[in-house]
Design a protein around this motif. Sequence first.
Motif, short mmCIF file in Angstrom:
data_model
loop_
_atom_site.label_atom_id
_atom_site.label_comp_id
_atom_site.label_asym_id
_atom_site.label_seq_id
_atom_site.Cartn_x
_atom_site.Cartn_y
_atom_site.Cartn_z
N LEU A 106 -2.32 1.58 14.89
CA LEU A 106 -0.96 1.28 14.44
C LEU A 106 -0.75 1.73 13.00
N ILE A 107 -1.77 1.62 12.17
CA ILE A 107 -1.66 2.12 10.79
C ILE A 107 -1.33 3.61 10.80
N LEU A 108 -2.01 4.36 11.66
CA LEU A 108 -1.75 5.80 11.76
C LEU A 108 -0.32 6.07 12.25
N LYS A 109 0.14 5.30 13.22
CA LYS A 109 1.51 5.47 13.73
C LYS A 109 2.54 5.14 12.65
N ILE A 110 2.29 4.08 11.89
CA ILE A 110 3.21 3.70 10.81
C ILE A 110 3.28 4.80 9.77
N ALA A 111 2.14 5.32 9.36
CA ALA A 111 2.11 6.40 8.37
C ALA A 111 2.86 7.63 8.88
N TYR A 112 2.64 7.97 10.14
CA TYR A 112 3.34 9.11 10.75
C TYR A 112 4.85 8.87 10.73
N ALA A 113 5.26 7.68 11.11
CA ALA A 113 6.69 7.35 11.16
C ALA A 113 7.32 7.40 9.77
N LEU A 114 6.56 7.00 8.76
CA LEU A 114 7.09 6.99 7.39
C LEU A 114 6.89 8.32 6.68
N GLU A 115 6.25 9.26 7.38
CA GLU A 115 5.99 10.61 6.85
C GLU A 115 5.18 10.56 5.56
N ILE A 116 4.12 9.74 5.58
CA ILE A 116 3.21 9.64 4.45
C ILE A 116 1.78 9.70 4.96
N HIS A 117 0.85 9.92 4.07
CA HIS A 117 -0.56 9.89 4.43
C HIS A 117 -0.98 8.43 4.60
N PRO A 118 -1.80 8.11 5.59
CA PRO A 118 -2.21 6.71 5.77
C PRO A 118 -2.80 6.08 4.52
N ALA A 119 -3.50 6.85 3.71
CA ALA A 119 -4.10 6.31 2.48
C ALA A 119 -3.04 5.82 1.50
N ASP A 120 -1.84 6.40 1.56
CA ASP A 120 -0.77 5.97 0.66
C ASP A 120 -0.38 4.52 0.89
N LEU A 121 -0.67 4.01 2.06
CA LEU A 121 -0.36 2.62 2.35
C LEU A 121 -1.36 1.65 1.70
N PHE A 122 -2.50 2.18 1.24
CA PHE A 122 -3.55 1.33 0.69
C PHE A 122 -3.84 1.56 -0.80
N LEU A 123 -3.53 2.72 -1.32
CA LEU A 123 -4.02 3.11 -2.65
C LEU A 123 -3.56 2.21 -3.78
N ARG A 124 -2.34 1.86 -3.79
CA ARG A 124 -1.78 1.06 -4.88
C ARG A 124 -0.47 0.49 -4.38
N ASN A 125 0.06 -0.40 -5.14
CA ASN A 125 1.36 -0.95 -4.80
C ASN A 125 2.42 0.03 -5.32
N ALA A 126 2.98 0.84 -4.44
CA ALA A 126 3.94 1.87 -4.84
C ALA A 126 5.18 1.27 -5.47
N SER A 127 5.61 0.13 -5.01
CA SER A 127 6.80 -0.48 -5.59
C SER A 127 6.52 -0.93 -7.01
N GLN A 128 5.31 -1.38 -7.31
CA GLN A 128 4.96 -1.78 -8.67
C GLN A 128 4.96 -0.56 -9.59
N SER A 129 4.38 0.54 -9.11
CA SER A 129 4.36 1.76 -9.92
C SER A 129 5.78 2.20 -10.26
N ARG A 130 6.66 2.10 -9.31
CA ARG A 130 8.06 2.48 -9.52
C ARG A 130 8.71 1.56 -10.55
N LYS A 131 8.40 0.26 -10.50
CA LYS A 131 8.93 -0.67 -11.48
C LYS A 131 8.42 -0.34 -12.88
N GLU A 132 7.15 0.04 -12.97
CA GLU A 132 6.58 0.40 -14.27
C GLU A 132 7.28 1.62 -14.85
N VAL A 133 7.54 2.61 -14.03
CA VAL A 133 8.24 3.81 -14.49
C VAL A 133 9.66 3.46 -14.93
N ARG A 134 10.34 2.65 -14.15
CA ARG A 134 11.70 2.24 -14.48
C ARG A 134 11.73 1.46 -15.79
#
Length: 104
Positions: free
Chosen positions: A51-79
Amino acid sequence: MDNYKNDFIDNLIFYRTQKKMSQLELSGICDCAKSTIGGIESRKNFPSFELILKIAYALEIHPADLFLRNASQSRKEVRNFFDEEVSVKLKEMVEKRFPLARCE
């Protein structure tokens, strides 16, 4: 291990909302029930590897992107960096270059 699970869930929500995709739409692409996605996002369940692979495919991202870091936090830091530092410096530059211009 819980940090990876929390980052996964935060990233799943972040990338899904970035795509303007509902839980129902994601579940349809992943061939699972809406309650499965809802259960994951509410931290009650964790997906299988398949299911992780299916989710990544559906979101058009690499599966590792779901685990590497909190993407929303990184975006908040940039903002925050932009709001607190870059925009202030930009305003100062404009006021210096164009003394009669007001940046509000």
